[in-house]
Scaffold this motif. Structure first.
Motif, short mmCIF file in Angstrom:
data_model
loop_
_atom_site.label_atom_id
_atom_site.label_comp_id
_atom_site.label_asym_id
_atom_site.label_seq_id
_atom_site.Cartn_x
_atom_site.Cartn_y
_atom_site.Cartn_z
N MET B 125 0.83 -1.20 0.00
CA MET B 125 0.00 0.00 0.00
C MET B 125 0.87 1.26 0.00
N GLY B 126 0.54 2.22 -0.83
CA GLY B 126 1.28 3.48 -0.83
C GLY B 126 2.54 3.43 -1.67
N GLU B 127 2.77 2.31 -2.35
CA GLU B 127 3.98 2.21 -3.16
C GLU B 127 3.67 2.30 -4.65
N THR B 128 4.72 2.50 -5.42
CA THR B 128 4.60 2.57 -6.87
C THR B 128 5.48 1.48 -7.48
N THR B 129 5.01 0.86 -8.55
CA THR B 129 5.82 -0.18 -9.19
C THR B 129 7.10 0.45 -9.76
N PRO B 130 8.19 -0.32 -9.83
CA PRO B 130 9.47 0.24 -10.29
C PRO B 130 9.38 0.89 -11.68
N ASP B 131 8.50 0.39 -12.54
CA ASP B 131 8.38 1.01 -13.87
C ASP B 131 7.50 2.27 -13.85
N GLU B 132 7.11 2.71 -12.64
CA GLU B 132 6.29 3.92 -12.44
C GLU B 132 4.97 3.86 -13.21
N LYS B 133 4.45 2.66 -13.34
CA LYS B 133 3.20 2.52 -14.06
C LYS B 133 2.00 2.51 -13.11
N PHE B 134 2.13 1.77 -12.00
CA PHE B 134 1.00 1.66 -11.07
C PHE B 134 1.37 2.15 -9.67
N SER B 135 0.43 2.89 -9.07
CA SER B 135 0.54 3.18 -7.64
C SER B 135 -0.66 2.56 -6.97
N LEU B 136 -0.46 2.06 -5.78
CA LEU B 136 -1.57 1.43 -5.08
C LEU B 136 -1.86 2.19 -3.79
N GLY B 137 -3.11 2.52 -3.61
CA GLY B 137 -3.48 3.22 -2.38
C GLY B 137 -4.91 2.90 -2.02
N THR B 138 -5.38 3.54 -0.96
CA THR B 138 -6.78 3.35 -0.59
C THR B 138 -7.43 4.72 -0.53
N LEU B 139 -8.73 4.74 -0.55
CA LEU B 139 -9.44 5.99 -0.32
C LEU B 139 -10.67 5.68 0.51
N ARG B 140 -11.19 6.71 1.14
CA ARG B 140 -12.33 6.50 2.04
C ARG B 140 -13.60 6.99 1.37
N CYS B 141 -14.37 6.06 0.90
CA CYS B 141 -15.71 6.35 0.43
C CYS B 141 -15.78 7.35 -0.73
N VAL B 142 -16.10 6.84 -1.90
CA VAL B 142 -16.40 7.72 -3.02
C VAL B 142 -17.90 7.98 -3.09
N GLY B 143 -18.64 7.38 -2.17
CA GLY B 143 -20.08 7.62 -2.14
C GLY B 143 -20.84 6.79 -3.17
N ALA B 144 -20.20 5.79 -3.72
CA ALA B 144 -20.90 4.91 -4.65
C ALA B 144 -21.14 3.58 -3.96
N CYS B 145 -21.69 3.66 -2.72
CA CYS B 145 -21.77 2.49 -1.85
C CYS B 145 -22.64 1.38 -2.43
N SER B 146 -23.54 1.73 -3.36
CA SER B 146 -24.38 0.68 -3.92
C SER B 146 -23.57 -0.21 -4.85
N LEU B 147 -22.40 0.28 -5.29
CA LEU B 147 -21.56 -0.50 -6.19
C LEU B 147 -20.44 -1.21 -5.43
N ALA B 148 -20.48 -1.19 -4.11
CA ALA B 148 -19.38 -1.71 -3.29
C ALA B 148 -19.11 -3.18 -3.60
N PRO B 149 -17.85 -3.62 -3.52
CA PRO B 149 -16.64 -2.81 -3.33
C PRO B 149 -16.21 -2.07 -4.60
N VAL B 150 -15.65 -0.88 -4.37
CA VAL B 150 -15.35 0.01 -5.49
C VAL B 150 -13.83 0.19 -5.60
N VAL B 151 -13.34 0.23 -6.83
CA VAL B 151 -11.94 0.54 -7.09
C VAL B 151 -11.89 1.71 -8.07
#
Lengths: 611, 174
Positions: B125-151
């Motif tokens: 969590m909180g890191e970026t792949t060495p090729d700087e392509k992907f970062s992974l993190g979390t966020l708190r509630c986008v308010g689309a709770c009916s679609l949970a789980p949301v990415v």
């Protein structure tokens, strides 16, 4: 330009004379609607109307959220003659059918029942559970059009306050209405305004707390996206009451759509003289600016919020002095939540007496809840205070998904508590929830079923508090870390019986000694799950067993004799730890298994046991 | 204190991107900045928002630039950046994957989704792949709770995510 009550009246009359189209189509275009696919539906609708040359007869309104998230994208058709209907789960290919039946409203489609009424304009003749005051305009008007708001009694309350009432009258009306802070604390709004009003004249500030950080609560966003002018109007009324000429909306940067709509609304209000100098010719000046948050839950606490506006780290400070005496830049400041503000225009328009007819004696009015989790109908509901949890969860929520068993409902967000079935008949208001170990909070309501482990849920909320603790005071910073470690030990099956007493003692110590509301309430999820679900804690500690099968360290997957050797599990296993010949019983290598449960979900023969 | 994990090679974004620097400079100059440091501090957060919009993240060079413009100490600016989760002093990947860990998503299995992303991208969590392509993190509630789980991947919302479609989401980003 609206420079007097007369011109407002003329403007509204002119707007009403223009009339509305015979048919109005409302599309829910809040963040949730857009995420569910409202934009392609809107485009298709425009295309179909153009193709059938109906553009003049039909008006499309891009409205805010109607609260029925489970039915997004939703489309409401309002006909002058045949009434209105809401279609839910609309797909692009449904649009043609909807337009074909625009007159008789009878296509064979999924419709959404209106479970609410509007107490300001109608009586509850059909026994509806929801009463909408805060969400009055949300989903009914185009939030980017001032005209829509004006046609729906917009700015009438501000006009009334500025021209017919003194600032003392306004405070008296709000005090008599019994309105209490909807952000969670429940402090009487009128009293707060009165403190600030009594400070010597000079610079004062009216702040709107729109930094909704509670995970699983999004009612403020719905109001800001669906009815932004209501918040502006209320802030101006508050400014008049306490003698402030500046309003600041502190809003999350994570709400881009709400920011955009607020900016539009502020510009419209300024251009039309509804904000600015000499509003309604009364000599009262009021302007509103936006300030952005940057992702810190603790900034919901008013002293932390004020520090954040001043550009500092959002750390709370000891009260007193209260912000009403010394707040932003050391000046008297009132901080109210979005939902609180959204009640103000209705109270000024219809009076404190009317407001008191809704809700309970000590908590008049309504409360918006974000109903989510394992219920059928996820969405926003606005109910009178005192409504039973059962009516919300099983009435409006439609019961538990997939026919599972109800286990708990969590109210109040990370600072609230988990309640079990024996509390379902509690009528919810500030006092009743506090009495049973939970709290109102900002209105998150998460329903859990038999598959949720309550120890893990408590750990989840502490995870959140730990992450969001500002670290200023020791009980919150270190106490919660220790609580979290203890819960982790329980979830891993490493705890002994004495841990229960330790958990309780530390929880009470944190409650008693933490500096701000965040810390003082952070042990609530632990205490309430301990009180209501002690058996689950005991199962983890003594039997090393997680009854819900959630805590991965305590579960094992085993293949039983139902196995027919279809190899499906082996093919799906992400770490290739399942072996066995085709048509023979398979075997899981427990050392390699990461307990992801993919095999358990994939198996079609109930051949995998979760122990 | 090291301001970022740039491992020896220290890019100076202020010098490397003069056009972006000019934009930030113009933004700050348009504000009502004076000699009163307390007052200037009131503009700090909006300046940082603008800077992060322009540069993508806030390394030491950018922090120093903002500090100088507002007559603040670097430590004050760093203190604010490290306090608020929205600001980052590390570069982020081209695809910013955020798993919603709001309560509604949590009870519908967000933890398993996050674990699957960690496993497939081989980052925490909180890191970026060495090729700087992907970062992974979390966020708190986008308010689309009916679609949970949301990415959320950058601005796009994926609803009703299961561990099975995590790999599909990643491959879609290529």
């Amino acid at each position: 330009m609206i420079d007097s009550v007369e011109t407002l009246k003329q403007r509204v009359e002119a707007l009403k004379k223009e009339g509305t189209a015979a048919t109005r189509i409302l599309i829910s275009m809040g963040t949730c609607g857009i995420a569910a696919g409202a934009v392609p539906v809107l485009e298709e609708l425009k295309r179909v109307l153009a193709e059938r040359q109906l553009e003049d007869k039909v008006e499309i309104i891009e409205a805010g959220c109607i609260g029925q998230c489970y039915a997004e994208p939703s489309v409401e058709i309002c006909n002058a003659g045949s009434g209105s209907v809401i279609y839910g789960g609309v797909k692009v290919h449904d649009v043609g059918l909807i337009v074909s039946h625009i007159e008789d409203l009878a296509p064979d489609m999924n419709t959404v029942e209106k479970t609410w009424y509007y107490p300001e304009t109608e009586k509850n003749t059909r026994n509806k559970i929801q009463a909408r005051i805060v969400l009055r305009n949300s989903g009914r008007i185009d939030p980017e059009k001032l005209e829509d708001y004006l046609k729906n009694e917009g700015y009438q309350a501000l006009a009334k306050a500025l021209t017919e009432m003194t600032s003392e009258d306004v405070i008296k009306e709000i005090t008599e209405s019994g309105l209490r802070g909807r952000g969670g604390g429940g402090f009487p709004t009128g009293m707060k305004w009165n403190f600030a009003a009594q400070q010597p004249a000079g610079r004062k500030y009216m702040i709107c707390n729109a930094d909704e950080g509670d995970p699983g609560a999004f009612m403020d966003r719905a109001v800001l996206e669906g009815d932004p002018h209501a918040v502006l109007e209320a802030m101006a009324i508050g400014g008049y009451a306490i003698g402030a000429d500046t309003g600041i909306i502190y809003i999350r940067a994570e709400y881009p759509l709400a920011v955009k709509r607020l900016k539009i609304a502020i510009k419209q209000a300024e251009e039309n003289g509804l904000l600015g100098d000499n509003i309604f010719g009364s000599g009262f000046n009021f302007k509103i600016q936006l300030k952005y948050g940057a992702g810190a839950f603790v900034c919901g606490e008013e002293t932390a919020l004020i520090h954040s506006i001043e550009g500092k780290r959002g750390e709370p400070t000891f009260k007193p002095p209260f912000p009403a005496v010394s707040g932003l830049w050391g000046k008297p400041t009132v901080v109210n939540n979005v939902e609180t503000y959204a009640n103000i225009p209705a109270i000024i328009r219809s009076g404190a007496k009317w407001f008191r007819t809704i809700g309970t004696e000590k908590s008049p009015g309504t409360k918006v809840f974000a109903l989510a989790g394992k219920v059928e109908n996820v969405g926003l509901v606005e109910v009178p205070m005192g409504t039973k949890l059962r009516d919300i969860i099983f009435g409006l929520g439609g019961g538990i998904r997939d026919g599972k068993e109800f286990k708990a409902v969590q109210t109040g967000g990370p600072s609230g508590g988990c309640l079990k079935y024996d509390r379902l008949d509690t009528g919810i208001d500030y006092e009743s929830l506090a009495a049973i170990g939970s709290m109102m909070g900002s209105g998150g309501m998460i329903v859990m079923d038999e598959d949720d482990c309550m120890v893990n849920v408590a750990k989840y909320f502490l995870d959140f508090t730990l992450d969001e603790s500002c670290g200023k005071c020791t009980p919150c910073r270190i106490g919660n870390t220790r609580l979290h470690e203890m819960l982790e030990r329980i979830c891993e099956g490493k705890a002994t019986m004495d841990i229960i007493t330790k958990l309780k003692n530390l929880s009470y110590a944190i409650k008693d000694t933490a500096l701000c509301g965040l810390g003082q309430t952070s042990p609530n999820p632990v205490l309430s799950t301990l009180a209501n679900f002690e058996d689950e804690y005991l199962a983890h500690i003594t039997d090393k067993h997680c009854p819900a099968g959630v805590c991965t360290k305590l579960i094992t997957f085993k293949i039983n004799d139902n196995c027919v050797g279809c190899t499906l599990c082996a093919r799906n296993c992400p770490v290739s730890c399942i072996s066995g010949e085709r048509k023979e019983k398979h075997h899981i290598d427990q050392d390699k298994c990461i307990k992801c449960g993919v095999c358990y979900q994939a198996c079609k023969f109930h051949a995998i046991d979760k122990l | 204190m090291s301001c970022c994990d740039c491992k020896g090679k220290k890019p100076n974004l202020i010098l490397d991107f003069p056009d972006k620097t000019e934009k930030l400079n113009a933004f700050i100059d348009a504000l009502d900045i004076g000699l009163d440091r307390d007052r200037n501090r009131g503009f700090l957060i909006e300046c940082l928002h603008e800077a992060q919009n322009l540069f993508g993240y806030l390394p030491r060079s950018v922090q120093q630039f903002v500090a100088d413009k507002l007559r603040l100490h670097l430590s004050e600016v760093y203190g604010v950046i490290s306090f608020y989760s929205y600001f980052t002093d590390k570069p982020v990947g081209k695809y910013k994957i955020s798993v919603c860990t709001g309560t509604a998503c949590f009870v519908r299995g967000a933890e398993a989704i996050l674990d699957e992303f960690k496993r497939l991208l081989v980052i925490e969590m909180g890191e970026t792949t060495p090729d700087e392509k992907f970062s992974l993190g979390t966020l708190r509630c986008v308010g689309a709770c009916s679609l949970a789980p949301v990415v959320m991947v950058n601005e796009k919302v994926y609803g009703k995510v299961t561990t099975k479609i995590v790999a599909e989401i990643i491959s879609e980003c290529k």
